[in-house]
Write a protein that holds these residues in place. Structure first.
Motif, mmCIF file in Angstrom:
data_model
loop_
_atom_site.group_PDB
_atom_site.id
_atom_site.type_symbol
_atom_site.label_atom_id
_atom_site.label_comp_id
_atom_site.label_asym_id
_atom_site.label_seq_id
_atom_site.Cartn_x
_atom_site.Cartn_y
_atom_site.Cartn_z
ATOM 1 N N ALA A 51 4.946 5.145 2.781
ATOM 2 C CA ALA A 51 4.477 6.530 2.646
ATOM 3 C C ALA A 51 5.599 7.342 2.011
ATOM 4 N N VAL A 52 5.360 7.860 0.816
ATOM 5 C CA VAL A 52 6.331 8.698 0.115
ATOM 6 C C VAL A 52 5.920 10.148 0.343
ATOM 7 N N MET A 53 6.836 10.943 0.901
ATOM 8 C CA MET A 53 6.460 12.281 1.341
ATOM 9 C C MET A 53 7.531 13.300 0.970
ATOM 10 N N GLY A 54 7.099 14.540 0.763
ATOM 11 C CA GLY A 54 8.019 15.641 0.689
ATOM 12 C C GLY A 54 8.393 16.086 2.094
ATOM 13 N N VAL A 110 8.556 5.270 5.811
ATOM 14 C CA VAL A 110 8.354 6.618 5.296
ATOM 15 C C VAL A 110 9.591 7.007 4.497
ATOM 16 N N LEU A 111 9.400 7.337 3.237
ATOM 17 C CA LEU A 111 10.489 7.763 2.360
ATOM 18 C C LEU A 111 10.309 9.246 2.069
ATOM 19 N N ILE A 112 11.218 10.069 2.584
ATOM 20 C CA ILE A 112 11.112 11.521 2.443
ATOM 21 C C ILE A 112 12.037 11.995 1.334
ATOM 22 N N GLY A 113 11.490 12.751 0.397
ATOM 23 C CA GLY A 113 12.300 13.452 -0.594
ATOM 24 C C GLY A 113 12.574 14.853 -0.097
ATOM 25 N N VAL A 126 0.873 -1.168 0.000
ATOM 26 C CA VAL A 126 0.000 0.000 0.000
ATOM 27 C C VAL A 126 0.914 1.223 0.000
ATOM 28 N N THR A 127 0.823 2.044 -1.043
ATOM 29 C CA THR A 127 1.686 3.209 -1.182
ATOM 30 C C THR A 127 0.863 4.476 -1.010
ATOM 31 N N LEU A 186 1.446 10.215 7.312
ATOM 32 C CA LEU A 186 1.588 9.393 8.517
ATOM 33 C C LEU A 186 0.249 8.843 9.003
ATOM 34 N N PRO A 187 -0.823 9.659 9.109
ATOM 35 C CA PRO A 187 -2.108 9.059 9.514
ATOM 36 C C PRO A 187 -2.627 8.031 8.529
#
Length: 627
Positions: free
Chosen positions: A493-496, A519-522, A439-440, A476-477
């Motif tokens: 979760a791919v996030m800025g 969580v993968l933060i760019g 689930v992305t 996150l939620p």
């Protein structure tokens, strides 16, 4: 939309309340547990026959009734943040077996309920305490409204007896929520609580899903009543839209047979209707290519012969017939206008909600029908008559998909090169593609615009993003809800970096409740999409509001809160870091991988082009505002 006031204020003595015959297993269980504390007289004390008195009826309070009704509707989680107005409801959830999932902000709690609703395709609930709690959750309700998600917000409220007197946290809650809810209800009688909740849940599902809100006055939640006289309302809030008109189905089939370049465009309405099997059947009968939009991403697997994943901007202008099912012609589709759509293209628009038909783009036919039932009927029409769309049309689109996949793979060659948006997206896609059940979640601007096109969604409901409201901070939620809804599936979760900051403290909530995800933060140290937009119009001056710090250590924040955190500065280190994060998540630990993007990298403008805006308002000169 007017506020629904259910019932009137009244006082009823238990001995005068007429019996209500309907009960449920949930209430029976509560009644049994409530009676367990009644002491029995000891036989050793009895020296003479004494009159036997019937035990007093077990009493349950309104908070218990509300929780039992949620359980009756199949709602197993309540996403919330503590507040005194909600204490009776929390006690009731403990008794009814509804799990409390708590957060550090009401907005995050409501976001999580929204995500759970999308993942389960049924009503889910969040609770917010009175005043600032409800106001904090309102943003998430608005986001669910725009995305078409059946979020139920239960609102703590001061006692009816003090209404309008200026009590602590008194606010016009339902007035704030009415514009972004289908139902805004205020029950005024504790006995009406079950039916009001059940009616709101049913309304949340048709004709399209939408949020609902219910005010719960504290005195109603504290009101006690005999358990054997409480009736819970049946049903799970599931309803079906209208069936397909046979004449409309026949005319649509005729248009498809006459088209040289037909295209089926499916949107969120197809997902909510559960139409994936019917769509597969239709496309195998006709050979018609399919593009998926919104929540319909993953409605067919990426390797499906009719599924087209890329190059929609080239395919749509060439289509002479667009069968749009459960789709909104909003900004994501350029409002159905050129250049994305050919001005002479025939459009057939199908939706369960008649108010959506023909909005922004006129349709040759607007058909009010449940998408699943319509697609099923259309497939049956082709089974009887037979037809295949021109093969070269579909094969040409599939060939573009292959070229796009090859280009993405080429980005993975240079292990020591700079980490730009494309490289970041390719690594996210490779991680997600390892398991089709992943689930992305996408939450951000530029990094999500790039990543969304790279990730191949394997199943329905396995891609989540804010939706057309564009509310940042859902990552996150949403991830917490995904972990609860799909306990065996990997969650990414791919996030800025900007989006991460909205609800960063929810890492603490996930740690406390052992909800593991990656969580993968760019991290480009900026509000990247808005920085580019502003600079394209006004130049590089005055970018203070568009900037963030590259010195912020989000990885160390995760560690400080009990999670797993790593910072990555070289492309070759992304994959190993993600694998370590995966292992941590499998142990119930939320894990952050903070990837430092090249600060000089710029992603070409997509839906929001500052240069185009400048030219439109500057007499055709894109530099008109830079002087």
């Amino acid at each position: 939309m007017p506020v629904r006031r259910a019932g009137t204020v009244r006082t009823v003595r238990p001995d005068t309340m007429p019996p209500i015959p309907q009960t449920s297993d949930a209430m029976s269980q509560l009644r049994t547990s409530s009676s367990a504390g009644i002491a029995e007289a000891g036989d050793s004390l009895a020296t003479a026959p004494t009159p036997v008195q019937a035990p007093a009826p077990a009493l349950v309070h309104g908070g218990t009734v509300v929780a039992a009704q949620l359980a009756q509707l199949g709602i197993g989680h309540l996403f919330t943040l503590t507040g005194g107005h909600l204490s009776p409801l929390f006690d009731g959830c403990d008794r009814a077996g509804v799990r409390l999932v708590d957060f550090r902000h009401e907005q995050a709690a409501a976001h999580a309920a929204d995500a759970m609703a999308r993942l389960t395709r049924q009503v889910q609930a969040s609770a917010a305490t009175a005043g600032p709690g409800v106001a904090g959750a309102a943003v998430a309700v608005a986001n669910a409204w725009s995305a078409g998600s059946p979020l139920m917000l239960l609102c703590g409220r001061n006692p009816i007896a003090t209404d309008g007197m200026g009590a602590l946290q008194e606010a016009p809650q339902l007035d704030m929520l009415k514009p972004v809810t289908r139902v805004a209800a205020l029950p005024l009688d504790a006995w009406r609580l079950p039916s009001v909740i059940a009616e709101a849940a049913a309304a949340a599902m048709v004709p399209r899903p939408a949020p609902v809100a219910i005010d719960l006055p504290f005195d109603l939640l504290m009101t006690r009543m005999p358990a054997d006289q409480v009736a819970l309302a049946g049903g799970r809030g599931q309803s079906h839209g209208p069936g397909a008109d046979p004449d409309a189905v026949a005319k649509t089939a005729a248009l498809l047979r006459a088209a040289r370049a037909p295209l089926i465009l499916v949107g969120s309405g197809v997902y909510w209707a559960g139409a994936e099997a019917a769509l597969d059947r239709l496309t195998r009968e006709t050979g018609c290519p399919v593009f998926a939009n919104g929540a319909a991403r993953g409605i067919l697997p990426p390797d499906h012969p009719a599924m087209i994943a890329s190059d929609r901007a080239r395919a749509l202008p060439r289509a002479d017939l667009v069968l749009a099912i459960g789709v909104d012609f909003d900004f994501r589709l350029n409002y159905g206008q050129p250049p994305l759509f050919h001005p002479d293209a025939v459009v057939v628009h199908v939706d369960a909600d008649p108010s959506r038909l023909g909005r922004n783009r006129g349709a040759v036919m607007g058909i009010t029908a449940c998408p699943r039932r319509f697609v099923t009927a259309l497939a049956e029409a082709f089974e009887a008559g037979g037809h295949r769309a021109p093969g070269d049309w579909l094969q040409g689109l599939k060939a573009r998909d292959v070229r796009a996949a090859t280009a993405r793979a080429a980005r993975l060659v240079d292990e020591d090169g700079i980490i730009d948006h494309a490289r970041f997206a390719a690594e996210a896609a490779r991680f997600a593609d390892v398991d089709a059940d992943t689930v992305t979640i996408g939450d951000g601007g530029d990094v999500i615009a790039e990543t969304a096109g790279a990730i191949q969604v394997g199943r329905p409901g396995h891609w989540l993003d804010p939706g057309p409201f564009g509310c940042l901070g859902v990552g996150l939620p949403f991830a917490m809800a995904a972990r609860l809804a799909r306990p065996q599936a990997p969650v990414l979760a791919v996030m800025g970096d900007g989006a991460f900051g909205f609800n960063a403290m929810e890492i603490d909530s996930a740690v406390r409740q052992r909800l593991g995800f990656v969580v993968l933060i760019g991290n480009d140290g900026a509000w990247g999409e808005m920085r580019n937009f502003h600079a394209d119009i006004f130049g590089d001056r005055c970018l203070d509001a568009q900037s963030l710090s590259r010195h912020a250590r989000y990885d160390r924040l995760a560690e400080a809160l009990g999670g797993h955190g790593e910072r990555v500065e070289r492309a070759r280190d992304i994959r190993p870091a993600l694998e370590r994060a995966r292992r941590a998540a499998e142990q119930g630990v939320p894990a952050i991988v903070d990837v430092m993007l090249d600060p000089a990298a710029r992603r070409p403008a997509g839906a929001v082009s500052g240069a185009a805006v400048a030219a439109a308002f500057g007499g055709g000169d894109p530099s008109a505002f830079k002087s």
